[in-house]
Every structure is written in C-alpha cells, then in structure tokens.
Design an enzyme around this catalytic site. Structure first.
Site, PDB file in Angstrom:
ATOM      1  N   HIS A 290       0.887  -1.087   0.170  1.00 10.32           N
ATOM      2  CA  HIS A 290       0.134   0.206   0.076  1.00 10.32           C
ATOM      3  C   HIS A 290       0.912   1.179  -0.072  1.00 10.32           C
ATOM      4  O   HIS A 290       1.824   1.359   0.806  1.00 10.32           O
ATOM      5  CB  HIS A 290      -0.913  -0.006   1.322  1.00 10.32           C
ATOM      6  CG  HIS A 290      -1.802   0.910   1.057  1.00 10.32           C
ATOM      7  ND1 HIS A 290      -3.197   1.058   0.865  1.00 10.32           N
ATOM      8  CD2 HIS A 290      -1.633   2.281   1.763  1.00 10.32           C
ATOM      9  CE1 HIS A 290      -3.849   2.132   1.170  1.00 10.32           C
ATOM     10  NE2 HIS A 290      -3.024   3.080   1.559  1.00 10.32           N
ATOM     11  N   HIS A 333       0.170   2.819  11.682  1.00  9.07           N
ATOM     12  CA  HIS A 333       1.347   3.373  11.364  1.00  9.07           C
ATOM     13  C   HIS A 333       1.156   4.718  12.467  1.00  9.07           C
ATOM     14  O   HIS A 333       0.392   4.773  13.304  1.00  9.07           O
ATOM     15  CB  HIS A 333       1.408   4.321  10.118  1.00  9.07           C
ATOM     16  CG  HIS A 333       0.001   5.007   9.715  1.00  9.07           C
ATOM     17  ND1 HIS A 333      -1.091   4.581   9.358  1.00  9.07           N
ATOM     18  CD2 HIS A 333      -0.230   6.355   9.472  1.00  9.07           C
ATOM     19  CE1 HIS A 333      -2.060   5.330   9.184  1.00  9.07           C
ATOM     20  NE2 HIS A 333      -1.269   6.438   9.155  1.00  9.07           N
ATOM     21  N   GLU A 339      -3.419  14.107  11.325  1.00 12.40           N
ATOM     22  CA  GLU A 339      -4.250  13.815  10.187  1.00 12.40           C
ATOM     23  C   GLU A 339      -5.765  14.147  10.489  1.00 12.40           C
ATOM     24  O   GLU A 339      -6.257  13.521  11.825  1.00 12.40           O
ATOM     25  CB  GLU A 339      -4.298  12.518   9.904  1.00 12.40           C
ATOM     26  CG  GLU A 339      -2.735  12.091   9.226  1.00 12.40           C
ATOM     27  CD  GLU A 339      -2.671  10.381   8.945  1.00 12.40           C
ATOM     28  OE1 GLU A 339      -3.887   9.845   9.327  1.00 12.40           O
ATOM     29  OE2 GLU A 339      -1.705   9.840   8.685  1.00 12.40           O
ATOM     30  N   TYR A 348     -15.113   4.162   3.852  1.00  5.70           N
ATOM     31  CA  TYR A 348     -13.709   4.302   4.099  1.00  5.70           C
ATOM     32  C   TYR A 348     -13.136   2.733   4.118  1.00  5.70           C
ATOM     33  O   TYR A 348     -13.625   2.349   5.266  1.00  5.70           O
ATOM     34  CB  TYR A 348     -13.210   5.275   5.035  1.00  5.70           C
ATOM     35  CG  TYR A 348     -11.586   5.185   5.144  1.00  5.70           C
ATOM     36  CD1 TYR A 348     -10.787   5.472   3.840  1.00  5.70           C
ATOM     37  CD2 TYR A 348     -10.931   5.065   6.104  1.00  5.70           C
ATOM     38  CE1 TYR A 348      -9.584   5.807   3.917  1.00  5.70           C
ATOM     39  CE2 TYR A 348      -9.516   5.412   6.288  1.00  5.70           C
ATOM     40  CZ  TYR A 348      -8.930   5.374   5.122  1.00  5.70           C
ATOM     41  OH  TYR A 348      -7.533   5.472   5.370  1.00  5.70           O
ATOM     42  N   HIS A 363      -6.247  11.895  14.021  1.00  4.02           N
ATOM     43  CA  HIS A 363      -5.263  11.116  14.702  1.00  4.02           C
ATOM     44  C   HIS A 363      -3.998  12.140  14.488  1.00  4.02           C
ATOM     45  O   HIS A 363      -3.521  12.517  13.491  1.00  4.02           O
ATOM     46  CB  HIS A 363      -5.030  10.107  13.600  1.00  4.02           C
ATOM     47  CG  HIS A 363      -6.255   9.124  13.475  1.00  4.02           C
ATOM     48  ND1 HIS A 363      -6.675   8.511  12.012  1.00  4.02           N
ATOM     49  CD2 HIS A 363      -6.974   8.750  14.175  1.00  4.02           C
ATOM     50  CE1 HIS A 363      -7.438   8.028  12.244  1.00  4.02           C
ATOM     51  NE2 HIS A 363      -7.980   7.812  13.609  1.00  4.02           N
ATOM     52  N   HIS A 369      -2.645   4.483  14.834  1.00  2.48           N
ATOM     53  CA  HIS A 369      -3.811   4.342  14.261  1.00  2.48           C
ATOM     54  C   HIS A 369      -3.667   3.411  12.972  1.00  2.48           C
ATOM     55  O   HIS A 369      -2.690   2.929  12.640  1.00  2.48           O
ATOM     56  CB  HIS A 369      -4.486   5.734  13.624  1.00  2.48           C
ATOM     57  CG  HIS A 369      -3.740   6.412  13.052  1.00  2.48           C
ATOM     58  ND1 HIS A 369      -2.629   7.061  13.437  1.00  2.48           N
ATOM     59  CD2 HIS A 369      -4.005   6.626  11.618  1.00  2.48           C
ATOM     60  CE1 HIS A 369      -2.138   7.963  12.435  1.00  2.48           C
ATOM     61  NE2 HIS A 369      -3.009   7.661  11.415  1.00  2.48           N
TER      62      HIS A 369
END
Length: 434
Positions: A290, A333, A339, A348, A363, A369
């Site tokens: 990803h 991460h 964010e 989502y 976050h 998260h």
C-alpha cells in the site's frame, strides 16, 4: 440591477485569466488608466507579497463600481462556535478521536451562523497552520457578505449544493466538488437544493497549490485544465447591507449602502475556483504494498521546510486495488504529520463501521492508528483479486503541526467516546515456531 454570468467558467489552475461582464470594461495595454472604462474604479487584490517570485505571485486587478473602502467602520460581533488558532482554552490530548455528523440546524440558519470550529493549529497572526470548521445552513445569506482575513477557505461539500456569489463571479458547487475562496474575497452562500453541510479548511499559510509530480511525469493527479474560475458578474444594488470580516480570530461587522459584489471585470490569477474530484487521475500500486497517501494529494500549502506541508488536501476516491501478496488497507502507522479525516460518501476501507458520511476523525502526531480489528481480519484472509472501490470519497487535511480539537469538539455529544473500541479485538498471532 444584477448582471449574472450564467455559470460558465474559465479553466486552468493559477492562470492569468481575464473576464468582463460588460464589453470593453477591461483596459487594454495597462492596468490603471487615468479614467477606467465605464468610469469604474481600479483596485488591485493581492494574496501574496508584491515581491513574491513571478511563479508564485498571486494578484488580480478588479474594475468595480466603488472601491472596497466605501464602507462603514467595523464593530465586534458574536462569533458563536467559530474559533481561530492558537487555541489556548483547553489542553490538546493525544487520544484518537471520532465524531458523528453534526446535526443540521432546526431553526433558520445561514452559512455564517452555522459555522462550528472543530480543530486548529499554528497561529493565524503568524500566517501558519489551519482552522477546521463544519458549515451548515438552511437559508441564504440575505444582505450579508463574509470574508476571512485570516486565511483562504477550502470548502468540501458533503450534503446539498450551494451557490457561492463572490466578487469575481458565481460558482455552483455540489458534493464531490471542492471550492477555494482566497483570503480576503467577499462572498455569500445560498443553498440551492435544501440544507447544506460540509467541511472547511481555513488555510492561514501559503496559498494552496498543485503538488509537484516528481517521477510521475507531466500528467496525473489533479490536472491544471480541470480547475474552473468564475466569469465576471456584478450587482448594482443600492440597499442596506452587512459585511462580516473574520480578523485575528474575531468577527467584525460593518454597514454598507450597496452590494460589495460590484466587480464588472477582472484580470489576474488570484480568484475563487472549483474542482471536480472525479477528475483526479489516481496513481496507485500495481505490484505490491500500500503506497503512502501522499499519492492522493490534490492541493498543498507548503511550509518553510521543503517537503513538509503546512497542510495537504488528500482524497481517497474510487479506484482499483490490484496489489499482490499485500495487506491492502492502510498499514498501521505512527507519523510526524497530524491527520484530520472526513467522509463525503460511502465507506472508507480502513473503517467499515462508525465512520459515516458527514463524520470526522482526528489522529494526531505520533498517535498510533490504522485499520479496525474487523478490517484487519477480513483483509488478512481476503482473496487478492482485482477489486474496485466504488461509491466512496473520503478526504484528509494533513498538517505538520499538531491539530488541536476545540473545547466544543472534545465535549460535543457528537463525539464517539467509544472510538478506541474498534481496535480492542486485535489479537496476538505470534508463533515462535515459524
């Protein structure tokens, strides 16, 4: 008299546009003749310093019925739930946070009265950082006009279409599109098909610009040609009006005896614009892993540190997922950037429950998260066939500065105090024999 523009648009990001509502209203060969056509006033509008490099300099020349200074004195007014950085009235906790959609107003409410600040960072007086607001309205701004001296305003509609009447012309915007109104531009908002709700990033810093493409090359991401600017339109209306200015975090009101939307012609590159997010050309992994969410950046406001944004506007649009031998949702991460996410429609992929259209999450820097437990289980066992994510649109305001939630946001009944529970089902799968 109202001279309208039939909602046709000029195209091209940050281009030197020129447009006139009356033929011959733009001077030829110079900006400020001794007498302007139609006996208009010439007024320059600058959103960067005069001496900014040519490539980043933003200014427009306007030709109007009256100069902007033809107005009454400003006096303070109640600002409701509208706040500005720095936020000093409450600590900023490191907790993950998520909110349900803020309810639509039940009483008659226009754009100004429906603004609620959820978070902010930086310092508006130092021209760095952002404010994050939710707007809600069910009625037009009748004889009221607004502008922010603190920052440019990036609108992300979530419900209902709106007509933004600005000094530079009219822009009609619906969910799936965005609208950017530069710092200092006067405007009014009218709902056009029922109540409206959406998000605003008030950018105190460097004006938003297109990100560099790097190795992607000359095409991809958001293309310059797809940004739309209004053609000139003006109101020749003599009546009692109210002008509201957001300045250093406070609201001030002044009286006018005319409409301030009286620009007959303009030329330059600093003006409101809109963009249809469906035109974003997604670049994604076609092999494995990803990629970083930076590949979905539509607009960025750079900071003084190269490669580190004051704010990035990032979207997660419909797209194909084809990566092989890969955990496809976003990885778990912790990162230096903070964010703030919102959801326009659909689901989502990292949060299949609880994060609903109109909702929000935060976050902050170095707060861990990632996918909820149920998503991890599903994605870890999924057959990795080509899959298209459809009917979805999430976005993120990502900033180098810690994003502080307001007291309202922390104590709101819309806050999901059980948000952390979505990770409680994460199990230990460690096997020391393998």
């Amino acid at each position: 008299m109202v001279q309208q523009n039939e909602l046709t648009y000029l195209t091209g990001f940050n281009n030197e546009h020129e447009t006139e509502a009356l033929e011959g209203a733009l001077p030829v060969g110079q900006f400020n003749p001794q007498r302007c056509p139609y006996n208009l006033y010439c007024e320059q509008f600058s959103t960067t310093a005069f001496t900014a490099p040519r490539a980043s300099n933003r200014r427009s020349w306007t030709y109007r019925l009256r100069p902007s200074i033809a107005m009454g004195d400003f006096t303070p007014m109640d600002k409701g739930h509208l706040l500005t950085a720095p936020l000093t009235d409450t600590p900023c906790p490191p907790n993950v946070m998520r909110w349900d959609p803020i309810a639509m107003p039940e009483q008659k409410t226009d754009f100004i009265d429906g603004l609620v600040t959820m978070a902010a960072n930086g310092d508006a007086r130092m021209q760095q950082g952002i404010g994050i607001h939710v707007y809600r309205a069910n009625s037009p701004m009748e004889k009221r006009f607004f502008y922010s001296s603190d920052g440019e305003m990036l609108f992300v509609p979530q419900q209902g279409s709106l007509l933004a009447k600005t000094e530079f012309g009219h822009l009609s915007v619906s969910p799936g599109e965005i609208l950017v109104i530069p710092r200092g531009v006067k405007f009014s908002v009218t709902p056009t098909d029922g109540p409206i709700r959406g998000y605003i990033c008030e950018n105190y810093g460097t004006p938003l610009q297109l990100p560099e493409r790097g190795p992607v090359g000359a095409n991809g991401y958001a293309n310059d040609r797809d940004f739309q600017y209004p053609v000139a339109a003006f109101e020749d209306i003599d009546d009692d009006m109210q002008l509201i200015n957001k300045f250093c975090g406070e609201l001030y009101q002044a009286t006018l005896d005319h409409s301030p939307l009286d620009v007959v012609a303009w030329t330059g590159n600093s003006a409101p614009y809109k963009y249809d997010l469906s035109r974003f050309n997604v670049i994604n992994s076609v092999s494995f892993d990803h990629p970083d969410p930076s590949i979905f950046t539509v607009l960025t406001s750079p900071s003084e540190t190269e490669g580190v944004a004051n704010v990035d506007f990032v979207i997660f649009p419909p797209r194909w997922m084809v990566a092989e031998n890969t955990f496809r949702p976003p990885w778990y991460h912790r990162n230096i950037m903070s964010e703030f996410m919102g959801l326009i429609e659909g689901t989502y992929d990292a949060k299949e429950a609880g994060f609903v259209p109109g909702g929000m999450s935060l976050h902050n820097s170095m707060t861990p998260h990632g996918p909820e437990a149920a998503v991890f289980e599903k994605a870890s066992a999924a057959e990795l066939e080509p899959q298209k994510y459809e009917n979805t649109m999430a976005f993120m305001f990502e900033s180098r500065y810690v994003i502080a939630p307001t007291r309202y946001a922390q104590n709101s009944s819309h806050r999901q105090h059980d948000y952390l529970d979505c990770w409680q089902g994460l199990k230990k799968y460690y096997d020391g024999t393998r």
